[in-house]
Design an enzyme around this catalytic site. Structure first.
Site, PDB file in Angstrom:
ATOM      1  N   HIS A  89     -55.854 -46.348  -2.768  1.00 48.06           N
ATOM      2  CA  HIS A  89     -57.233 -46.611  -3.191  1.00 48.06           C
ATOM      3  C   HIS A  89     -58.003 -47.467  -2.192  1.00 48.06           C
ATOM      4  O   HIS A  89     -59.169 -47.214  -1.923  1.00 48.06           O
ATOM      5  CB  HIS A  89     -57.248 -47.245  -4.584  1.00 48.06           C
ATOM      6  N   ASP A 120     -57.812 -41.746 -12.998  1.00 51.30           N
ATOM      7  CA  ASP A 120     -57.249 -43.060 -13.357  1.00 51.30           C
ATOM      8  C   ASP A 120     -58.258 -44.179 -13.115  1.00 51.30           C
ATOM      9  O   ASP A 120     -58.070 -45.300 -13.581  1.00 51.30           O
ATOM     10  CB  ASP A 120     -55.950 -43.310 -12.582  1.00 51.30           C
ATOM     11  N   GLY A 161     -65.717 -30.832 -11.396  1.00 52.29           N
ATOM     12  CA  GLY A 161     -66.350 -31.439 -10.222  1.00 52.29           C
ATOM     13  C   GLY A 161     -66.968 -30.413  -9.289  1.00 52.29           C
ATOM     14  O   GLY A 161     -68.019 -30.647  -8.691  1.00 52.29           O
ATOM     15  N   ASP A 205     -60.931 -37.360  -4.797  1.00 54.84           N
ATOM     16  CA  ASP A 205     -59.630 -37.928  -5.166  1.00 54.84           C
ATOM     17  C   ASP A 205     -58.916 -36.932  -6.067  1.00 54.84           C
ATOM     18  O   ASP A 205     -58.828 -37.113  -7.277  1.00 54.84           O
ATOM     19  CB  ASP A 205     -59.825 -39.279  -5.864  1.00 54.84           C
ATOM     20  N   SER A 206     -58.394 -35.879  -5.445  1.00 58.23           N
ATOM     21  CA  SER A 206     -57.866 -34.743  -6.211  1.00 58.23           C
ATOM     22  C   SER A 206     -56.363 -34.837  -6.392  1.00 58.23           C
ATOM     23  O   SER A 206     -55.694 -35.652  -5.765  1.00 58.23           O
ATOM     24  CB  SER A 206     -58.169 -33.471  -5.434  1.00 58.23           C
ATOM     25  N   THR A 207     -55.861 -33.943  -7.226  1.00 57.58           N
ATOM     26  CA  THR A 207     -54.422 -33.653  -7.253  1.00 57.58           C
ATOM     27  C   THR A 207     -54.141 -32.749  -6.051  1.00 57.58           C
ATOM     28  O   THR A 207     -54.994 -32.551  -5.196  1.00 57.58           O
ATOM     29  CB  THR A 207     -54.057 -32.941  -8.567  1.00 57.58           C
ATOM     30  N   PRO A 223     -55.464 -27.329 -11.658  1.00 61.60           N
ATOM     31  CA  PRO A 223     -56.913 -27.550 -11.752  1.00 61.60           C
ATOM     32  C   PRO A 223     -57.543 -28.080 -10.465  1.00 61.60           C
ATOM     33  O   PRO A 223     -58.749 -27.945 -10.257  1.00 61.60           O
ATOM     34  CB  PRO A 223     -57.067 -28.562 -12.900  1.00 61.60           C
TER      35      PRO A 223
END
Ligand code: AG3
Length: 281
Positions: A63, A87, A140, A157-159, A164
Site C-alpha cells: 500500500h 480492503d 470499476g 488495486d486489482s486481484t 472478476p
C-alpha cells in the site's frame, strides 16, 4: 493434533502454505471465495479465490508503494480514483496526503469491504472516517467507461487477471482510464510478480503501453505475494517527468507521513529494474 494449513493456489506448479490458527470467515460471496484466517507470522489474512490479497503484517510494503510513489512524484494530486482495493488499506494510505480533495473508490464486491472493515480496522478505519473518501460498490471498468470526471491519479488495486479482476488488465479498460486523467495525470496498476506471472505481466503492461503511449513499471517486495518483486505499472501523461522528482522534493512532499517501506531512496531504487524484467517490457 496436527496444525491446519491453507495453501495459496494462484500459481500453477508451486504453492505457499500458511498455518491457520483460526478461521474467521470462509464463504462464497457470489463473486468469489473469501477466506479470512489468522496466521502466526502474517496476522489476519484475506484470501480471494485462494490468492492472498492482504495481511496485517505486510500490507505496508504494497500500500505504501502504490500510494506514495505516485503522490510524492506528482506533487499536485487533488483527486484520486481507486479501482478495486476493497480492503481500503490503499485508500487510507492515500488519504494521509492532506492536500487531497477527494478519493473515489469503486469496488465490485461488497463483502470484501464489509469483512475488511470488521477485521482490518487498523488499516482502514481512518479512511472510513474521512469525509474526502467516497466508496461505491460497482464494476470499476464500467465506471471508468461512463464517468465524466477527471482524476490526477488512478490506482488499479486489482486481484490477479482471472475471475472478476480480469477486465482490469485489458487495453479497453486502460484506454478508458487514460481518458479520465487530468493533464499530468498518472496511472498505477497492480501488475503481478514477473518471475511467476511473466505472461500476465507482459500482456498487462503491453496493453497499458498501447493505451497510454508509454508504460513502464516500478517494483516492491511483498512477502505474501511470493516469487520476488511485484511490479506496479507506471503510465499516463505525467508519469515520465514525475519519475525524476528529486529525493529532496519527495521528502518535502512526504513531510509528516510516517512510512515503513517508502523512503526517498527506496522510491528511486524502485524504478531500477533487473534485466529479466526490463527486457520483458
Ligand atoms: N491487490 C493485489 C493482489 C495480488 C495478489 N497476488 C498474489 N497473491 N500473488 C490486493 C488488494 C490489496 N489492497
Amino acid at each position: 493434533m496436527s496444525a491446519r494449513w491453507t495453501d495459496e493456489t494462484l500459481h500453477e506448479g508451486v504453492r505457499m502454505g500458511f498455518e491457520v490458527r483460526r478461521t474467521l470467515h470462509a464463504a462464497d460471496t457470489g463473486q468469489q471465495r473469501l477466506e479470512l484466517v489468522e496466521n502466526p507470522v502474517f496476522g489476519t489474512m484475506m484470501l480471494l479465490d485462494g490468492a492472498v490479497q492482504v495481511t496485517s503484517a505486510d500490507e505496508f510494503a504494497y500500500h505504501e508503494m502504490m500510494a506514495h510513489v505516485p503522490l510524492a512524484a506528482h506533487g499536485g494530486v487533488r483527486r484520486v480514483l481507486i479501482i478495486g482495493g476493497g480492503d481500503c488499506g490503499l485508500a487510507e494510505e492515500v488519504l494521509k496526503h492532506r492536500d487531497l480533495e477527494r478519493v473515489v473508490q469503486v469496488e465490485i464486491d461488497p463483502d470484501v469491504v464489509a469483512f475488511a472493515r470488521d477485521h482490518f480496522p487498523e488499516l482502514n478505519a481512518a479512511a472510513f472516517a474521512d469525509p474526502r473518501f467516497e466508496i461505491k460498490i460497482g464494476d470499476g471498468a464500467k465506471f471508468v467507461a461512463e464517468t465524466q470526471d477527471h482524476f490526477d491519479l488512478i490506482l488499479v488495486d486489482s486481484t490477479d487477471p482471472a475471475g472478476p479482476g480480469a477486465v482490469l488488465f485489458t487495453e479497453t479498460f486502460y484506454r478508458d482510464c487514460a481518458g479520465r486523467l487530468a493533464p499530468n495525470g498518472i496511472i498505477v496498476t497492480q501488475s503481478g510478480v514477473p518471475f511467476l506471472q511473466g505472461d500476465a505481466f507482459v500482456a498487462g503492461l503491453g496493453a497499458l503501453h498501447r493505451a497510454t503511449g508509454d508504460a513502464s513499471c516500478y517494483l516492491t517486495v511483498v512477502p505474501t505475494y511470493f516469487g520476488g518483486h511485484m511490479a506496479l505499472g507506471w503510465a499516463g501523461p505525467g508519469a515520465a517527468a514525475a519519475r525524476h522528482t528529486a529525493e529532496t522534493v519527495l521528502a518535502e512532499r512526504m513531510a509528516g507521513i510516517a512510512t515503513r517501506y517508502w523512503s526517498p531512496a527506496m522510491h528511486h531504487a524502485a524504478f531500477a529494474l533487473p534485466p529479466f524484467i526490463a527486457e520483458a517490457l
